[in-house]
Design a protein around this motif. Structure first.
Motif, short mmCIF file in Angstrom:
data_model
loop_
_atom_site.label_atom_id
_atom_site.label_comp_id
_atom_site.label_asym_id
_atom_site.label_seq_id
_atom_site.Cartn_x
_atom_site.Cartn_y
_atom_site.Cartn_z
N ASP A 422 0.74 -1.05 -0.14
CA ASP A 422 -0.10 -0.04 0.04
C ASP A 422 0.79 1.23 0.01
O ASP A 422 0.66 2.30 -0.55
CB ASP A 422 -0.97 0.07 1.25
CG ASP A 422 -2.11 -1.13 0.99
OD1 ASP A 422 -2.34 -1.35 -0.04
OD2 ASP A 422 -2.66 -1.51 2.12
N LEU A 425 2.47 1.66 -3.39
CA LEU A 425 1.70 2.30 -4.58
C LEU A 425 1.08 3.68 -4.21
O LEU A 425 0.97 4.46 -5.01
CB LEU A 425 0.23 1.26 -4.64
CG LEU A 425 0.73 -0.29 -5.13
CD1 LEU A 425 -0.43 -1.14 -5.00
CD2 LEU A 425 1.21 -0.27 -6.62
N GLY A 429 1.72 6.40 -6.62
CA GLY A 429 0.68 7.32 -7.05
C GLY A 429 0.57 8.94 -6.67
O GLY A 429 0.19 9.69 -7.51
N LEU A 452 -4.52 -4.60 -7.09
CA LEU A 452 -4.03 -3.87 -8.60
C LEU A 452 -5.15 -3.60 -9.48
O LEU A 452 -5.01 -2.56 -10.24
CB LEU A 452 -3.16 -4.94 -9.32
CG LEU A 452 -1.82 -5.26 -8.24
CD1 LEU A 452 -1.10 -6.26 -9.18
CD2 LEU A 452 -1.18 -4.01 -8.21
N GLU A 455 -5.41 0.26 -9.99
CA GLU A 455 -4.20 1.05 -9.94
C GLU A 455 -3.74 0.96 -11.67
O GLU A 455 -3.23 -0.01 -12.22
CB GLU A 455 -2.93 0.42 -9.12
CG GLU A 455 -3.14 0.11 -7.61
CD GLU A 455 -2.87 1.74 -6.96
OE1 GLU A 455 -2.35 2.30 -7.78
OE2 GLU A 455 -3.39 1.81 -6.24
N ALA A 458 0.15 0.86 -12.47
CA ALA A 458 0.97 -0.46 -11.92
C ALA A 458 0.84 -1.82 -12.72
O ALA A 458 -0.64 -2.12 -12.84
CB ALA A 458 0.77 -0.76 -10.33
#
Length: 644
Positions: A422, A425, A429, A452, A455, A458
């Motif tokens: 987390d 990402l 982000g 995912l 995202e 990603a």
């Protein structure tokens, strides 16, 4: 620059503190910041928080003005276990969310009964690396403690933990100095924001009619409701609407209804309160923060009966300032009766219309702008501690030659949704960075695919099969090294791709990442027929030919000192390594078309590694060289295969 913002608030009596904090949370979320509102008071009716998230601690409350005795939902004094549970959830939220800005509503200027949990939050925030910006969020008027040492205690916390004090008011109405001793240090930390306006613009009615009475969300408005109903008996030429806060027990509510004359309606507080004021001839209310903002916004005539029990001075001071500006008529709570209230109402109705005051009412928006500016400055200060000049020079030379240097980011060993993932990402982000997650097929858990799905930047790669070491003792670790027959390894590599596709679907790209970045030359020719389009290891890609249908996109910089501390390698050396990777491409010592790859391992990062990663992202974003999504650095044929 997108931020992670945590706002901590506990309302004990009325809901005004929570209402203002929620308005700030919505404003931060609407500005694109990941925002969590941690509430420690009882649940209250609020407008939707939008994209902001709410974390509810085990609630506490008080009765009347006894702010030293905390009660639970049943009115029973709280236990140590409840307070410990509150503190644990608050700290766990901080640890997993890792905010870049923390705001404490009212504390350290108030809520001294909750000092242990606020202190624990502040200590934990200060220990984070990088340390988040910490700001106090306070209304325009504060209540000074009776003991001078309490003021010194508050100022001591400001010195130790805080970077800023956001004062949600306009000094033209009332400066903070009118209610709190402001020295040079506090003055340097203060940022007036204007009033935080919870509601929107409401067009005034063509004709104003009637009297609206309101007394806040708690039971403290009961004396006002009773006096208003009595006064209504004498002023019967207008309709009355008495709006009762939800904190008043139902039995008292029914008694008010029975006492109401025919031209007076008694009902619970409504979400369209501002619209009612905009169409009313007169408002009778206490002088709470949010109510006064509603009065200023709608321009309605006002009679104010400030709440003054238990040494509360906030509302009296605000009412006095509004009266001095001709904006309201004040009736002291101690002198409240049907007669005094009725007299004030008549004087207001017979007097001239109230003047329009030029006050700032965009406090939420300005609060966001102030925190953004301070957070950028804090981030820049952290960033400046590293000597980036070698990379500056390398990028400048590339620009002078008209060459574009691309960067990409690969992170190895993902298997499940974890707090570390987390954080990874969220970090990517915040900077709009692409990231490629090399996932271990045999160990992938369903939570990874779920994580995912949302995202967009990603993607997953195939990281071996089981990440198992097959090298003989004493040799460097390898799962697909020259220790097993190529056909056997090819069978495993094909099974890995099939399993990863089944588990991760469209988020998977046909890229093979051998564990420990080691692969037997005899396996490489098998990869295209197995469905792989790209091989990724750790070195500059060779000019030697590769099998048809297979491209090489490698990584080149790893921030971890694997052979030593297993923490951050020398940061100045890492900057030089990045610069050298750029220089090799400019000098023809490496393929100029291969992007520079940054390799991380989120599951083993300590704070030093996380901080370097963040600093690198700050640097790249300022130099228009942010990590591109992996699909943009793959060869065209590989991108097509990835989208099938």
């Amino acid at each position: 620059m997108s931020l992670r913002v945590l706002i901590a608030v506990t309302h004990l009596l009325g809901a005004g503190h929570l209402t203002r904090a929620a308005a700030l949370a919505r404003a931060f979320a609407e500005a694109g910041h990941d925002t969590i509102l941690v509430s420690g008071g009882g649940p209250a009716l609020l407008p939707p928080l939008g994209r902001a998230r709410l974390v509810q601690l085990p609630p506490v409350r008080t009765v009347g003005t006894d702010f030293r005795t905390l009660l639970d939902e049943e009115g029973v004094p709280v236990t140590e276990a409840r307070m410990a549970a509150r503190r644990d959830l608050l700290l766990e939220t901080l640890r997993t969310f890792r905010p870049q800005a923390v705001m404490t509503e009212l504390f350290p200027f108030g809520r001294r009964v909750l000092a242990p949990e606020f202190d624990a939050l502040l200590e934990a925030a200060r220990a984070l690396a990088p340390r988040p910006l910490v700001a106090a969020s306070v209304r325009d008027i504060l209540v000074v403690p009776s003991k001078p040492e309490r003021v010194e205690e508050a100022h001591g916390r400001l010195e130790r933990f805080y970077d800023a004090v956001l004062v949600h008011g306009d000094p033209r109405l009332v400066p903070l100095e009118a209610s709190w001793p402001v020295g040079e240090r506090l003055r340097a930390m203060m940022y007036p924001t204007g009033y935080v306006d919870e509601g929107g613009e409401v067009a005034p009615a063509g004709r104003r009619d009637g009297i609206v009475v309101s007394g806040g969300s708690s039971a403290s408005g009961l004396p006002l409701y009773r006096a208003a109903l009595e006064a209504a008996g004498d002023i019967a030429d207008r309709p009355w609407r008495i709006l009762v806060g939800r904190g008043l027990p139902e039995a008292e509510m029914e008694a008010l209804r029975r006492a109401a004359p025919a031209h007076a309606t008694v009902e619970r507080a409504r979400p369209d309160f501002r619209a009612l004021l905009a169409g009313a001839e007169l408002s009778v209310s206490q002088a709470g923060y949010n109510t006064c903002v509603d009065l200023l916004r709608t321009g309605v005539r006002a009679v104010l009966v400030p709440f003054e029990a238990g040494r509360e001075t906030e509302q009296r001071l605000r009412a006095e300032r509004l009266q001095a500006l001709g904006r309201a008529i004040l009736v002291p709570e101690a002198g409240l009766s049907a007669g005094t209230l009725g007299d004030a109402i008549r004087r207001s109705l017979e007097g001239p219309p109230p003047p329009l005051l030029e006050l700032s009412l965009d406090g939420a928006r300005r609060s966001v702008a102030i925190v953004e500016r301070l957070a950028r400055a804090a981030s820049a200060a952290i960033h400046r501690r590293l000597d980036w000049s070698p990379l500056d020079r390398a990028l400048a030379r590339a620009k002078d030659r008209g060459r574009s240097v691309r960067f990409w980011w690969r992170d190895d060993d993902a298997v499940a949704a974890t707090p570390s993932l987390d954080r990874l990402l969220a970090l990517a982000g915040r900077f709009g960075a692409g990231i490629a997650l090399a996932c271990i097929p045999a160990r992938i858990e369903p939570s990874l695919a779920e994580r995912l799905e949302s995202e967009e930047r990603a993607f997953a790669l195939v990281h071996g099969f089981r990440h198992a070491n097959h090298a003989p003792e004493g040799e460097k670790k390898a799962e697909f090294g020259a220790h097993r027959p190529p056909d056997a390894m090819a069978q495993e590599a094909g099974q890995a791709l099939e399993q990863a596709r089944r588990l991760l679907g469209a988020r998977l790209l046909p890229v093979f990442v051998p564990p420990w970045n080691r692969i037997a030359p005899g396996l490489i020719p098998h990869l295209p027929r197995l469905g792989y389009r790209v091989l990724s290891t750790f070195r500059d890609r060779s000019s030697r030919s590769t099998p048809e249908g297979l491209a090489i996109v490698n990584t080149h910089v790893d921030p971890i000192d694997w052979r030593g501390t297993r923490s951050l390698a020398d940061p100045e050396g890492l900057v030089r390594t990045l610069a050298d990777a750029v220089e090799r491409r400019m000098a023809g010592r490496a393929d100029p078309d291969e992007p520079v790859g940054f390799l991380t391992h989120h599951l083993v990062h300590d704070e030093k590694v996380w901080t370097f990663c963040e600093n690198l992202l700050v640097y790249l974003s300022r130099n228009d060289a942010i990590f591109a999504p992996v699909v943009e650095v793959l060869p065209d044929e590989s991108r097509i295969a990835a989208n099938r």
